[in-house]
Scaffold this active site. Structure first.
Site, PDB file in Angstrom:
ATOM      1  N   GLU A   1       0.806  -1.223   0.000  1.00 45.23           N
ATOM      2  CA  GLU A   1       0.000   0.000   0.000  1.00 45.23           C
ATOM      3  C   GLU A   1       0.841   1.276   0.000  1.00 45.23           C
ATOM      4  O   GLU A   1       0.335   2.345  -0.323  1.00 45.23           O
ATOM      5  CB  GLU A   1      -0.939  -0.006   1.206  1.00 45.23           C
ATOM      6  CG  GLU A   1      -1.995  -1.076   1.084  1.00 45.23           C
ATOM      7  CD  GLU A   1      -2.666  -1.410   2.398  1.00 45.23           C
ATOM      8  OE1 GLU A   1      -3.783  -1.916   2.360  1.00 45.23           O
ATOM      9  OE2 GLU A   1      -2.065  -1.173   3.463  1.00 45.23           O
TER      10      GLU A   1
ATOM     11  N   ASP B   1     -12.347  -8.269   0.857  1.00 49.54           N
ATOM     12  CA  ASP B   1     -13.029  -9.551   1.096  1.00 49.54           C
ATOM     13  C   ASP B   1     -14.276  -9.255   1.916  1.00 49.54           C
ATOM     14  O   ASP B   1     -14.470  -8.124   2.353  1.00 49.54           O
ATOM     15  CB  ASP B   1     -12.091 -10.490   1.871  1.00 49.54           C
ATOM     16  CG  ASP B   1     -11.723  -9.905   3.227  1.00 49.54           C
ATOM     17  OD1 ASP B   1     -12.455 -10.141   4.203  1.00 49.54           O
ATOM     18  OD2 ASP B   1     -10.719  -9.177   3.326  1.00 49.54           O
TER      19      ASP B   1
END
Ligand code: ADE
Length: 236
Positions: free
Chosen positions: A8, A204
């Site tokens: 990230e 998710d």
């Protein structure tokens, strides 16, 4: 700026100019200029303790004026899908339970369970997400990704099963997503009166498929999402 995973921050760190690296608590803090703004980027690593320690270092060693966390999260709200983006408006530690001494979720002796994100910073993040979403990949069903705003809960658990997911949704009906860092950083920022905001992309849905979905999202999409949102945030 903090993130939990190397994917990230890697691209953002490379784009920094006048970059200096300082190492505290076995973490690298990259201080420099990004899109004309002076900032510090660090990898918190995963979990509440790691995130809280990183936030405290940013405040005490770098005297930052605000902290923004970017990362991925497990979707909990019924309308929150993989690829959507969630902005935290309130954060809570779902695994904090000192009952019957203190109410469930309350931080003992601080007298608070929900920590509010800074509305001004969150508004700027919303604009950045709004600029990025039209260019983001469509979701698995072909529909465009959406932005949600609301409550995110943090705990030292990767939530990956229907039973735990359902129990959390019963305990916190307005929950949009779960992560493993946000509320810890929010608490440290609250204690030091430092504005805080957080953006999470849904990797998710915290169910039986969570681990596979998380790994796939991280490999394919986490970095471009974080980079695009942060670039739009710093250079609107
Ligand atoms: N971050 C991304 N997915 C998560 C999950 N399912 N549980 C906790 N943190 C997460």
């Amino acid at each position: 700026m903090l993130a939990a995973l190397p994917e990230e921050i890697a691209g953002l760190v490379e784009q920094m100019s006048s970059r200096r690296v300082a190492r505290w608590g076995q973490r690298d803090f990259h201080a420099g200029i990004l899109h004309g703004q002076s900032c510090v980027i660090a990898l918190s690593r995963i979990g509440k303790v790691a995130a809280a320690a990183s936030a405290a270092t940013l405040i005490h060693r770098f005297d930052v004026k605000a902290i923004v966390f970017s990362g991925v999260a497990g979707g909990m709200g019924p309308a929150v899908r993989v690829g959507d983006v969630v902005l935290a408006e309130a954060l809570i530690q779902h695994d904090l339970d000192a009952s019957p001494l203190f109410p469930r979720f309350e931080v003992p002796l601080l007298g608070q369970s929900r920590f509010k994100a800074d509305p001004g910073l969150t508004g700027r993040l919303a604009q950045a997400v709004g600029a990025f979403l039209p260019r983001a990949p469509v979701l698995e069903d072909g529909s465009p990704p959406r932005l949600h705003r609301g409550m995110i809960a943090s705990g030292d658990r990767f939530v990956s099963g229907d039973t735990e997911r359902a129990a959390l949704r019963r305990a916190l009906p307005d929950l949009l997503a779960v992560d493993m860092e946000g509320a810890a950083v929010a608490q440290v920022c609250y204690e030091h009166d430092v504005p805080f905001a957080m953006v999470r992309t849904i990797s998710d849905t915290a169910d039986e498929h969570a681990a596979a979905s998380f790994a796939r999202f991280l490999a394919e999409r986490a970095a471009p999402y974080a980079q695009a949102i942060f670039s739009a945030f710093l250079a609107p």
